[in-house]
Design a protein around this motif. Structure first.
Motif, short mmCIF file in Angstrom:
data_model
loop_
_atom_site.label_atom_id
_atom_site.label_comp_id
_atom_site.label_asym_id
_atom_site.label_seq_id
_atom_site.Cartn_x
_atom_site.Cartn_y
_atom_site.Cartn_z
N ASP A 1 0.90 -1.24 0.05
CA ASP A 1 0.08 -0.01 0.16
C ASP A 1 0.91 1.21 0.18
OD1 ASP A 1 -2.53 1.65 0.48
OD2 ASP A 1 -1.45 2.04 2.21
N MET A 2 1.88 1.17 0.57
CA MET A 2 3.08 2.39 0.35
C MET A 2 3.27 2.80 -0.74
SD MET A 2 6.03 1.19 3.10
CE MET A 2 7.12 2.56 2.91
N ALA A 3 3.27 1.83 -1.99
CA ALA A 3 3.26 2.26 -3.50
C ALA A 3 2.03 2.50 -4.25
CB ALA A 3 4.22 1.14 -4.02
N SER A 4 0.96 2.64 -3.42
CA SER A 4 -0.45 2.78 -4.02
C SER A 4 -0.79 4.04 -3.90
CB SER A 4 -1.39 1.82 -3.02
OG SER A 4 -2.51 2.32 -3.34
N TYR A 5 -1.61 4.85 -5.04
CA TYR A 5 -2.17 6.08 -4.89
C TYR A 5 -3.57 6.14 -4.21
CZ TYR A 5 1.65 7.31 -8.10
OH TYR A 5 2.75 7.59 -8.80
N ALA A 6 -3.99 4.96 -3.78
CA ALA A 6 -5.32 4.74 -3.07
C ALA A 6 -5.68 5.66 -1.97
CB ALA A 6 -5.87 3.39 -3.06
N LEU A 7 -6.63 6.15 -2.00
CA LEU A 7 -7.40 7.06 -0.86
C LEU A 7 -7.48 6.15 0.48
CD1 LEU A 7 -9.50 9.90 -2.11
CD2 LEU A 7 -7.17 9.67 -1.75
N THR A 8 -7.73 4.83 0.09
CA THR A 8 -8.02 3.53 1.03
C THR A 8 -6.90 2.70 1.31
OG1 THR A 8 -9.35 2.43 -0.68
CG2 THR A 8 -10.42 4.08 0.63
N LYS A 9 -6.94 1.95 2.41
CA LYS A 9 -5.79 0.97 2.36
C LYS A 9 -6.73 -0.12 2.52
CE LYS A 9 -5.23 2.50 7.21
NZ LYS A 9 -4.18 3.38 8.07
N VAL A 10 -6.16 -1.35 1.72
CA VAL A 10 -6.73 -2.67 1.89
C VAL A 10 -6.17 -3.48 3.12
CG1 VAL A 10 -6.91 -4.88 0.56
CG2 VAL A 10 -7.33 -2.81 -0.63
N ILE A 11 -6.96 -4.08 3.92
CA ILE A 11 -6.53 -5.03 4.89
C ILE A 11 -7.12 -6.33 5.04
CG2 ILE A 11 -6.54 -5.18 7.42
CD1 ILE A 11 -5.43 -2.47 6.56
N LYS A 12 -6.08 -7.27 4.70
CA LYS A 12 -6.49 -8.84 4.64
C LYS A 12 -6.85 -9.20 5.96
CE LYS A 12 -4.52 -10.07 0.26
NZ LYS A 12 -3.73 -11.12 -0.51
N ASP A 13 -7.82 -10.24 5.87
CA ASP A 13 -8.12 -10.85 7.11
C ASP A 13 -6.87 -11.96 7.55
OD1 ASP A 13 -10.54 -9.93 6.93
OD2 ASP A 13 -11.52 -11.48 5.87
N ARG A 14 -6.17 -12.38 6.41
CA ARG A 14 -4.95 -13.53 6.78
C ARG A 14 -3.95 -12.71 5.83
NH1 ARG A 14 -9.45 -16.23 5.59
NH2 ARG A 14 -8.73 -16.93 3.42
N PRO A 15 -3.20 -11.99 6.44
CA PRO A 15 -2.18 -11.09 5.63
C PRO A 15 -1.14 -12.33 4.95
CG PRO A 15 -2.47 -10.09 7.80
CD PRO A 15 -3.34 -11.30 7.73
N GLY A 16 -0.89 -12.00 3.55
CA GLY A 16 -0.12 -13.06 2.94
C GLY A 16 -0.62 -14.05 2.43
N ASP A 17 -2.20 -14.20 2.48
CA ASP A 17 -2.73 -15.49 1.90
C ASP A 17 -3.54 -14.76 0.81
OD1 ASP A 17 -4.43 -17.32 1.13
OD2 ASP A 17 -5.45 -17.78 2.88
N PRO A 18 -3.27 -15.30 -0.31
CA PRO A 18 -3.77 -14.60 -1.51
C PRO A 18 -5.37 -15.03 -1.79
CG PRO A 18 -1.91 -15.94 -2.09
CD PRO A 18 -2.34 -16.14 -0.86
N ALA A 19 -5.93 -16.00 -1.00
CA ALA A 19 -7.18 -16.51 -0.88
C ALA A 19 -8.13 -15.49 0.23
CB ALA A 19 -7.49 -17.78 -0.70
#
Length: 384
Positions: A337-355
């Motif tokens: 997300d540091m390299a994202s221009y988005a106004l929001t940040k995406v938070i995964k329930d299980r970080p590192g898990d693509p699914a």
């Protein structure tokens, strides 16, 4: 030159489509007269917007979904306090479904198909089909502007050498580009795109030009559109830079602007996204960057103040969400997300898990935009 959808597909990063140009009957007559209501609207921004990208996503979990889109559109209206959504990306069904939802919620729609790395005929057909839908929306009473695309020199094959956006970027970096030929081809395709847009859409027509490379014939369009990623220490320098786009006597829309959430990102111009090493698995941030949502918020908020002071037609912050660039507070090296221009940040329930499932949370830039849009909306309501 901010990274966009073409680079996402080419590089594996999520975004809209990378970086920062009257033979047909009726084009000269229609494009030559700017709509008086649009050109003169009083102080402040007429359209206060955000870019919302629709696309296939890198994984099924990050792909466009109607359910998530409806939630996002409501948040754009009610929480971000925007009155405009720049619906961009590829896939006619995704584009039109999102545009219809935004119109139903009372938002102004800036509809911009950006199919890239496809044959030119396919790009024009994709544009025409989307434009026909935009015209139906307009005739039904929705507020709609139509943009024929974004930075053709990068996304449309046959203008620069290279079969993909990444290959075209490599040619740019190598210094081997034949610029007279490139600019001639760019002008030819831009004219085709304008004719195609005019043939299907009867409202305001525009195009999103790169600030430093594109120099289209704006007589073909009703609204000048610029993807703006400049960095200046003084606001007066931004004003000076932007004034050169007013010489056409037409409304000016900032079709993209923004930066990333780390110290030094604004100084990189539109290349702030290029700090991820995708050769690593998982991808990781290069160097020792310092995350800073405040840097992003200050830049975005400061530019909005500049645009409002100039009473521009509109500004679309880039962008609402980057689903394929999750935030990792537990692992800064993998905090894409540091390299994202988005106004929001995406938070995964299980970080590192693509699914893994995920949700978004507002960043400081979201709040900076919401404060300005909300205050401007109140002033507009009080003046009516």
């Amino acid at each position: 030159m901010a990274e966009t959808k073409g680079t996402r597909q080419a590089k594996g990063i999520s975004r809209a489509q990378f970086l920062a140009g009257a033979a047909a009957v009726g084009i000269a007559g229609v494009a030559g007269r700017a709509r008086a209501a649009d050109a003169s609207h009083g102080p402040g921004l007429r359209r206060r917007g955000v870019v919302y990208t629709v696309g296939a996503g890198e994984t099924p979990g990050t792909a466009w979904s109607a359910r998530r889109m409806r939630h996002d559109i409501r948040a754009i209206r009610d929480e971000l306090r925007a009155d405009t959504v720049d619906v961009t990306g590829d896939g006619v069904e995704r584009l039109t479904t999102t545009a219809a939802e935004a119109a139903a919620r009372g938002l102004h729609v800036w509809l911009q198909p950006t199919l890239g790395d496809a044959p030119q005929r396919d790009i024009l057909d994709h544009m025409a089909e989307t434009g026909r839908f935009a015209e139906r929306l307009r005739r039904q009473g929705a507020s709609v502007d139509f943009s024929v695309g974004c930075e053709f020199w990068l996304f449309v094959p046959g203008i620069l050498p290279g079969a993909t956006a990444l290959e075209r970027i490599e040619h740019l970096q190598s210094g081997t580009v034949d610029w007279p030929r490139t600019l001639r081809r760019l002008a030819e395709f831009t004219a085709k795109a304008a004719r195609t847009g005019r043939s299907v859409f009867k409202g305001n027509l525009s195009y999103a030009a790169a600030q430093s490379i594109d120099d289209p014939d704006w007589n073909l369009f009703d609204i000048v559109g610029i993807d703006y990623y400049a960095h200046f220490a003084r606001r007066s320098d931004h004003v000076r830079e932007l004034k050169r786009y007013l010489k056409w006597g037409k409304p000016l829309a900032i079709t993209e602007f923004g930066t990333c959430a780390y110290v030094g990102a604004p100084e990189t111009g539109g290349m702030g996204w290029d700090v991820v090493d995708h050769d690593k698995d998982p991808a990781e941030i290069k160097g020792d960057l310092i995350r800073s949502e405040r840097v992003q918020a200050d830049y975005v908020g400061g530019l909005l103040d500049v645009f409002a002071s100039m009473s521009l037609y509109g500004a679309m912050a880039f962008e609402f969400i980057s689903a394929d660039a999750p935030h990792r507070p537990d692992a800064p090296r993998h905090d894409l997300d540091m390299a994202s221009y988005a106004l929001t940040k995406v938070i995964k329930d299980r970080p590192g898990d693509p699914a893994s499932g995920w949700h978004w949370e507002p960043k400081e830039a979201f709040h900076a935009v919401a404060r300005r849009y909300g205050a401007a909306g109140q002033r507009t309501a009080q003046s009516q």
